[in-house]
Design a protein around this motif. Structure first.
Motif, short mmCIF file in Angstrom:
data_model
loop_
_atom_site.label_atom_id
_atom_site.label_comp_id
_atom_site.label_asym_id
_atom_site.label_seq_id
_atom_site.Cartn_x
_atom_site.Cartn_y
_atom_site.Cartn_z
N UNK A 106 0.81 -1.23 0.00
CA UNK A 106 0.00 0.00 0.00
C UNK A 106 0.84 1.27 0.00
N UNK A 107 2.14 1.11 0.21
CA UNK A 107 2.97 2.29 0.45
C UNK A 107 4.21 2.20 -0.42
N UNK A 108 4.56 3.27 -1.08
CA UNK A 108 5.71 3.22 -1.97
C UNK A 108 6.72 4.32 -1.67
N UNK A 109 6.68 4.80 -0.41
CA UNK A 109 7.62 5.84 -0.03
C UNK A 109 8.81 5.27 0.74
N UNK A 110 9.52 6.16 1.41
CA UNK A 110 10.70 5.76 2.19
C UNK A 110 10.30 5.31 3.59
N UNK A 111 11.25 4.67 4.27
CA UNK A 111 11.04 4.28 5.66
C UNK A 111 12.15 4.87 6.51
N UNK A 112 11.92 4.90 7.82
CA UNK A 112 12.98 5.27 8.73
C UNK A 112 12.81 4.48 10.02
N UNK A 113 13.84 3.70 10.38
CA UNK A 113 13.78 2.88 11.59
C UNK A 113 14.35 3.69 12.75
N UNK A 114 13.49 3.99 13.72
CA UNK A 114 13.86 4.87 14.83
C UNK A 114 14.74 4.14 15.84
N UNK A 115 14.62 2.81 15.89
CA UNK A 115 15.43 2.03 16.83
C UNK A 115 14.80 1.89 18.21
N UNK A 116 13.52 2.23 18.31
CA UNK A 116 12.84 2.10 19.60
C UNK A 116 11.90 3.28 19.82
N UNK A 117 11.32 3.35 20.99
CA UNK A 117 10.51 4.52 21.38
C UNK A 117 11.00 4.96 22.75
#
Lengths: 205, 205
Positions: A106-117
Motif C-alpha cells: 500500500x505504500x511506496x515511499x521511504x522508511x525510517x527505523x527509529x530504533x525504539x521509542x
C-alpha cells in the motif's frame, strides 16, 4: 566427569553450552532450548552446518542502512536506493515493522527505523534513538510528509510528540496511523482504551 | 535486488536464509524464526558468535555412546563408564528421557536409548531401533533386570512386547513403569484410559 558427590553429569559440556546459547534467545526457555539442542544433534551433520553458517554469514553481511537504519547487505538499502527522491517517509520503531507495509503493497515511499521509542523506565531516552538522523534526513531530502507508524502506547505517543516538537516551524506534513478496532475482532474482547479511541474517531458513513 | 514486478525485496538474502534455518527447527514457526533472526542481528557481534560456535562445536564433539546410544563426548559415556558392572538397565526412547531419572536421583543403574518406538505408520520398524544392540548388551553384560520407561502409548506397548518376545527364554527380569494418576492432577481432567489403568492397578492401603 564424575563430580564429587558421586552423581554423573548426564549432559556433556558442549551440549550444555549449546542449550545455554539457545536459551539466551528471546522466548526460548530452558526446556525448548534443550529440545532444540537435541534436534540439532540428531540431524545429520550436513543438515545442521547451514544453521551455524547462516548465523555467521548474516552477522557478517547484514549491516544497517546509513539512511534509514534498516537491515540490508548494501548501503543504502534497496528501498532507499530504488525510491530515491520520494517525498514521504514512514517512521517505524524497528525493521520488522516495515514488513506489513511492504506485504500489503500500500505504500511506496521511504522508511525510517527509529530504533525504539522513548521509555525512561527502560533507560531509553532521545539519545538512544535515531531522532537527529531523522530530522537531518527530512531536511536534506526535502521530505514533505511523515507518517508515524509507531504502534499504540504512551511511549510511542510521547516519541511522536517529541519529534513533532523538534519539527515545529517546519512545513512538513505529519500524520499518525488511525487507531481503532482491528479487522476481524469481536467487540466484546476489545479493551476499553481501543473502544474509547474508536468511538472518539468514529467516521461518518 | 529489484524484482521484475517493481517491488523491493525487504529482507536481504542472508537474512532470509537465517530465517529459513531457524524456521527449520522444531516448534519454531516463520514468525518466531524472523524474531530470532532480528534478535541475532541486533546483538553485538561478540555476543552472537558463541551461538554459531556452540552449534559447530556440539556437532563436532558430541557423539553417540556405543554402549547405550546416548549423547556424550566420550565413548563409552560417563554413565556407562562409572556404572560399569551394574546389572539393571533402564530402556528409554530418547536421550532426554534419561534426565528425569537422573534429576530425581532415584536410579543408579545403566540406561539404553532405543532411538524411538515402533510406529509402522511413520515407517519406524524394528530395524530402525537399537533392539539387537540391546539384546546383545543384556547378554554380554549379564544384565539381570530391564526397566522399560518408554512412555504410555500403543506404540510403546508394542515395542515392549517385541523386546519381551525376543528375550523369551532369558531369565532377565522385566518391568514397566507404573501407569496411573500423575502427581498434582485433578481427577476431573484426567483422560478415561489413565483412569481405567489407575483403577485396574489400584494398590492396597
Amino acid at each position: 566427569m564424575l563430580p564429587m558427590d558421586g552423581t554423573v553429569m548426564v549432559e556433556s559440556p558442549s551440549l550444555e553450552k549449546l542449550v545455554q546459547e539457545f536459551a539466551a534467545l528471546p522466548g526460548i526457555g530452558k526446556k525448548t532450548a534443550r529440545r532444540l539442542a537435541y534436534f540439532v544433534l540428531n540431524r545429520p551433520r550436513q543438515n545442521i552446518e547451514p544453521l551455524a553458517a547462516a548465523i555467521t554469514e548474516a552477522c557478517e553481511k547484514v549491516k544497517r542502512c546509513s539512511l534509514c537504519h534498516s537491515f540490508a547487505e548494501e548501503d543504502p538499502c534497496p528501498i532507499c536506493q530504488s525510491r530515491r527522491g520520494a517525498k514521504t517517509i514512514c517512521v517505524v520503531e524497528k525493521f520488522s515493522d516495515i514488513l506489513p507495509f511492504e506485504n500489503a503493497g500500500i505504500y511506496h515511499g521511504l522508511y525510517f527505523v527509529l530504533g525504539g521509542v522513548l521509555s525512561p523506565l527502560d533507560g531509553i531516552g532521545p539519545e538512544n534513538l535515531h531522532i537527529p538522523q531523522l530530522i537531518r534526513r527530512i531536511a536534506s531530502e526535502g521530505i514533505e510528509e511523515i507518517i508515524f507508524a509507531l504502534g499504540s502506547s504512551p511511549e510511542a505517543d510521547s516519541t511522536i510528540l517529541l519529534i513533532d516538537k523538534l519539527l515545529s516551524g517546519s512545513p512538513v506534513k505529519r500524520s499518525n496511523l488511525a487507531r481503532g478496532i482491528p479487522m476481524g475482532s469481536e467487540l466484546e474482547y476489545i479493551d476499553e482504551v481501543t473502544v474509547l479511541r474508536a468511538f472518539e474517531s468514529r467516521t461518518g458513513l
